[in-house]
Design an enzyme around this catalytic site. Structure first.
Site, PDB file in Angstrom:
ATOM      1  N   LYS A  94       0.819  -1.227   0.000  1.00 26.16           N
ATOM      2  CA  LYS A  94       0.000   0.000   0.000  1.00 26.16           C
ATOM      3  C   LYS A  94       0.848   1.272   0.000  1.00 26.16           C
ATOM      4  CE  LYS A  94      -4.113  -1.934   2.206  1.00 26.16           C
ATOM      5  NZ  LYS A  94      -3.617  -3.162   2.835  1.00 26.16           N
TER       6      LYS A  94
HETATM    7  P1  BMP Z   1      -8.497 -10.666   7.466  1.00 28.12           P
HETATM    8  O1  BMP Z   1      -9.357 -11.513   6.508  1.00 28.12           O
HETATM    9  O2  BMP Z   1      -7.716 -11.501   8.420  1.00 28.12           O
HETATM   10  O3  BMP Z   1      -9.289  -9.578   8.145  1.00 28.12           O
HETATM   11  O4  BMP Z   1      -7.367  -9.981   6.567  1.00 28.12           O
HETATM   12  C1  BMP Z   1      -7.661  -9.067   5.556  1.00 28.12           C
HETATM   13  C2  BMP Z   1      -6.425  -8.736   4.757  1.00 28.12           C
HETATM   14  O5  BMP Z   1      -6.782  -7.828   3.721  1.00 28.12           O
HETATM   15  C3  BMP Z   1      -5.294  -8.086   5.533  1.00 28.12           C
HETATM   16  O6  BMP Z   1      -4.068  -8.524   4.998  1.00 28.12           O
HETATM   17  C4  BMP Z   1      -5.468  -6.591   5.259  1.00 28.12           C
HETATM   18  O7  BMP Z   1      -4.232  -5.904   5.287  1.00 28.12           O
HETATM   19  C5  BMP Z   1      -6.065  -6.583   3.856  1.00 28.12           C
HETATM   20  N1  BMP Z   1      -7.023  -5.464   3.579  1.00 28.12           N
HETATM   21  C6  BMP Z   1      -8.198  -5.287   4.287  1.00 28.12           C
HETATM   22  O8  BMP Z   1      -8.513  -6.059   5.194  1.00 28.12           O
HETATM   23  N2  BMP Z   1      -9.029  -4.233   3.956  1.00 28.12           N
HETATM   24  C7  BMP Z   1      -8.749  -3.354   2.964  1.00 28.12           C
HETATM   25  O9  BMP Z   1      -9.545  -2.469   2.702  1.00 28.12           O
HETATM   26  C8  BMP Z   1      -7.561  -3.540   2.229  1.00 28.12           C
HETATM   27  C9  BMP Z   1      -6.713  -4.596   2.550  1.00 28.12           C
HETATM   28  O10 BMP Z   1      -5.606  -4.776   1.845  1.00 28.12           O
END
Ligand code: BMP
Length: 265
Positions: A94
């Site tokens: 990002k």
């Molecule tokens: P999780 O399913 O464990 O919540 O992880 C989501 C992943 O997606 C993380 O790596 C986070 O950095 C990324 N992410 C997110 O959750 N929301 C966004 O809007 C953008 C992301 O890259």
């Protein structure tokens, strides 16, 4: 949005970036639209995870700066696993700075991201110059070997990425579509360019409410059918599960069924 109902074969033929075409090929061959967010702190553990779930996924997303044992040798081992199991490696860095800085963050430092990432995320906040210049000059190989994915909307509560922001940023992305392969978003309307891929994080079948830190979740079917996801990004819903291979298969089949249903409807 017409993109939502176009076949993957047809969308593949409108791609302007080789990584986007490759992704459509992998989706069709593996019948998968699953990206796993391998948010582990050990690269050895990421490699083990990738070896086990590799056949089920089309993208493995990492955060290189949370790894405690990073080395270029190990990341090249992960790249080998990606080659063997045919998935793309996405670095979710990002970027969000001026082009001159981002260029150095992308190519240099300890991580040398441009040498191994197939996809790299960037916030469009600094403006279109950042997108076009992060890869370096027009002769840079990375323009074709790594696709930029713009974060147009975030999954978190009270995110500042409103509709106007996402729309404006999508316009910049389209101008730079020789390097932009798609976007991260929570809704479909930002782009009807069929050659772009929508990645949607915040997908978790066992938690609908989110985590306790602002993350918001929905199911794979909702992400694909209501929010326009082409690729679902699943993190803790999979990596914390006791049987990651079985869980990967469940997310793969649910995500793929929803995508097939959306295209044929
Ligand atoms: P999780 O399913 O464990 O919540 O992880 C989501 C992943 O997606 C993380 O790596 C986070 O950095 C990324 N992410 C997110 O959750 N929301 C966004 O809007 C953008 C992301 O890259």
């Amino acid at each position: 949005n017409p993109r939502l109902h176009v076949s993957l074969e047809e969308r593949r033929s409108s791609c302007k970036h080789p990584i986007a075409s490759r992704l459509f090929d992998l989706m069709l061959a593996k019948k998968s639209n699953l990206c796993v967010a391998a948010d582990l702190t050990s690269l050895d553990d990421v490699i083990t995870l990738a070896e086990s779930i590799g056949p089920k996924i089309v993208v493995l997303k990492i955060h290189v700066d949370i790894l405690e044992d990073f080395s270029l040798t190990k990341i090249m081992q992960l790249k080998e696993v990606a080659r063997a199991h045919e998935f793309l490696l996405m670095e979710d860095r990002k970027f969000a700075d001026i082009a001159n800085t981002v260029q150095q963050q992308f190519h240099g430092g300890v991580y040398r991201i441009s040498e191994w990432a197939d996809l790299i995320t960037a916030h469009p906040l600094p403006g279109p110059e950042m997108i076009t210049h992060m890869f370096g000059d027009s002769s840079s190989d990375s323009r074709r070997t790594c696709g930029c994915v713009l974060v147009l909307e975030m999954s978190t509560k009270n995110a500042l990425t409103n509709e106007d922001y996402a729309k404006e940023a999508a316009k910049w992305g389209l101008i730079a579509s020789d390097v932009v392969t798609g976007f991260v978003g929570q809704s479909a309307p930002q782009s009807d360019f069929p050659g772009w891929v929508q990645f949607t994080p915040g997908v978790n079948s066992s938690s609908v409410s989110g985590d306790s830190k602002g993350q918001q979740y929905c199911s794979p079917a909702k992400a694909v059918l209501e929010r326009g996801a082409d690729i679902i990004i699943v993190g803790r819903g999979l990596i914390k599960s006791p049987d990651v291979v079985a869980t990967a298969e469940t997310y793969r089949s649910e995500g793929w069924a929803a995508l097939t249903q959306r295209i044929t409807n």
